[in-house]
Write a protein that holds these residues in place. Structure first.
Motif, mmCIF file in Angstrom:
data_model
loop_
_atom_site.group_PDB
_atom_site.id
_atom_site.type_symbol
_atom_site.label_atom_id
_atom_site.label_comp_id
_atom_site.label_asym_id
_atom_site.label_seq_id
_atom_site.Cartn_x
_atom_site.Cartn_y
_atom_site.Cartn_z
ATOM 1 N N ARG A 101 0.851 -1.201 0.000
ATOM 2 C CA ARG A 101 0.000 0.000 0.000
ATOM 3 C C ARG A 101 0.879 1.241 0.000
ATOM 4 O O ARG A 101 2.029 1.207 0.438
ATOM 5 C CB ARG A 101 -0.894 0.040 1.245
ATOM 6 C CG ARG A 101 -1.973 -1.004 1.293
ATOM 7 C CD ARG A 101 -2.906 -0.730 2.453
ATOM 8 N NE ARG A 101 -3.907 -1.773 2.632
ATOM 9 C CZ ARG A 101 -4.832 -1.759 3.575
ATOM 10 N NH1 ARG A 101 -4.888 -0.742 4.424
ATOM 11 N NH2 ARG A 101 -5.702 -2.728 3.670
ATOM 12 N N GLU A 102 0.306 2.334 -0.454
ATOM 13 C CA GLU A 102 1.015 3.599 -0.380
ATOM 14 C C GLU A 102 0.948 4.099 1.058
ATOM 15 O O GLU A 102 -0.134 4.258 1.625
ATOM 16 C CB GLU A 102 0.373 4.618 -1.329
ATOM 17 C CG GLU A 102 1.144 5.909 -1.447
ATOM 18 C CD GLU A 102 0.531 6.855 -2.456
ATOM 19 O OE1 GLU A 102 1.273 7.689 -2.995
ATOM 20 O OE2 GLU A 102 -0.698 6.767 -2.689
ATOM 21 N N GLU A 103 2.096 4.307 1.658
ATOM 22 C CA GLU A 103 2.143 4.737 3.056
ATOM 23 C C GLU A 103 3.453 5.455 3.325
ATOM 24 O O GLU A 103 4.396 5.404 2.531
ATOM 25 C CB GLU A 103 2.014 3.534 4.000
ATOM 26 C CG GLU A 103 3.115 2.503 3.864
ATOM 27 C CD GLU A 103 2.977 1.336 4.848
ATOM 28 O OE1 GLU A 103 2.429 1.547 5.941
ATOM 29 O OE2 GLU A 103 3.446 0.232 4.518
#
Length: 346
Positions: free
Chosen positions: A163-165
């Motif tokens: 995920r984008e994080e």
């Protein structure tokens, strides 16, 4: 070697002969959900028959709290779960028992009852109040799964897929205090759902064996929920355990039908890394029922590759077909986890 009817019958017999455990099942969240729908005697009607059919002696129930109850209702929901367990015990006396020690587990089994233990799956119910850990200990909780796949006051969890994080963290200062208090009280630490940084920190701050109660091998299925070969070896060197997770997403990177044979591959992989069958147990984390209870059930590729506790011996049959000795099977299906509990909670 392909599993045949003889292997299945031998597996059934071994499940009757030896102690069998499941180190992770969301039992109480499921029971609570069904009781909210008006059902009673849920254990007696829905779960005890399956446990009996699979020869399962011990179930560790998580106190998992889903996102919609966070943060305000996490404590209340976890207490609700424990409350419904006691309601179920009163409604169906003599069938199952809440156990707080190995002695109580053995006593329950001797009396013909299924033993139930409690474990956090994410410590959201205590927030950042360490005093609440003792309260839950007194209520019977013995396992501390520090995080689910999300961040809390104690640690960062790992997502199921990329995920984008932002930057990830490991164990926080509160998390270090939590680990030390858990060790002092006599609770075990469960590292499933922690990210890599958090697992590394746990091994730094906690001296006793740890368990990844429902995590498989990342070498065979790439999800971050699974463990690397190095992590598996580190856990084994501590005398720890991995519980085999039935969710197909964590069993194999493939779209074709996944079954018990693919999960048995993970047990073989752990054996190749550690040279022993002493560091693996069953932690099936059966989740198909959650989809069945959904207001709008959907087909999902992430099904349970073994269909519930009544068929748990299917994995054992795979081990028999591969030539695993009875003494090692006895360890895998329950003996290893029981010894782990003796070394951690007593």
């Amino acid at each position: 070697m392909t599993v045949n009817r003889e292997h299945i019958e031998m597996a059934r017999a071994l499940h009757e002969k030896h102690f069998v455990s499941d180190a992770h099942f969301d039992l109480l969240p499921l029971i609570w959900d069904r009781r909210q729908r008006g059902e009673t005697k849920v254990m007696e009607n829905r779960y005890i028959p399956a446990f009996r059919q699979g020869g399962v002696n011990l179930i560790v129930s998580s106190l998992f709290v889903s996102n919609e109850y966070l943060p305000e209702m996490a404590l209340r929901r976890a207490l609700d779960y424990i409350g419904v367990l006691h309601e179920e015990i009163e409604e169906s006396p003599g069938l199952f028992s809440l156990c707080r020690s190995v002695k109580e587990i053995k006593e329950a089994n001797s009396a013909g009852m299924v033993a139930i233990m409690l474990s956090f799956e994410g410590v959201e119910p205590i927030g950042n109040d360490l005093n609440l850990l003792r309260i839950f200990y007194e209520l019977g909780v013995r396992g501390v799964g520090i995080a689910w796949s999300r961040r809390n006051y104690a640690a960062d969890g790992c997502h199921f897929e990329a995920r984008e994080e932002g930057q990830r963290g490991g164990i926080t200062d509160f998390g270090v205090k939590l680990i030390r208090e858990a060790e002092k009280l006599g609770m075990y630490i469960d590292v499933s759902h922690l990210n890599d940084e958090g697992l590394s920190d746990v091994l730094k701050f906690y001296d006793k064996p740890v368990i990844a109660s429902h995590s498989n091998c990342r070498n065979l299925a790439r999800s971050m929920r699974n463990l690397t070969d190095e992590q598996i070896l580190q856990i084994a060197q501590r005398g720890g355990l991995m519980g085999m997770n039935s969710c197909s997403e964590f069993v194999k990177d493939a779209k074709e039908k996944i079954g018990a044979a693919d999960l048995a591959d993970h047990i073989e992989h752990i054996y190749k890394i550690t040279g022993s069958f002493e560091h693996v147990c069953y932690g099936f984390d059966f989740c198909d029922e959650f989809r069945e209870l959904s207001p709008s059930p959907k087909e999902s590729p992430n099904y349970d590759c073994i269909k519930g506790h009544a068929r748990s011996f299917e994995l054992t049959a795979e081990l028999i077909a591969r030539g695993v000795k009875e003494e090692d099977i006895a360890k895998i299906i329950g003996g290893n986890f029981l010894r782990f509990l003796e070394r951690t909670i007593g």
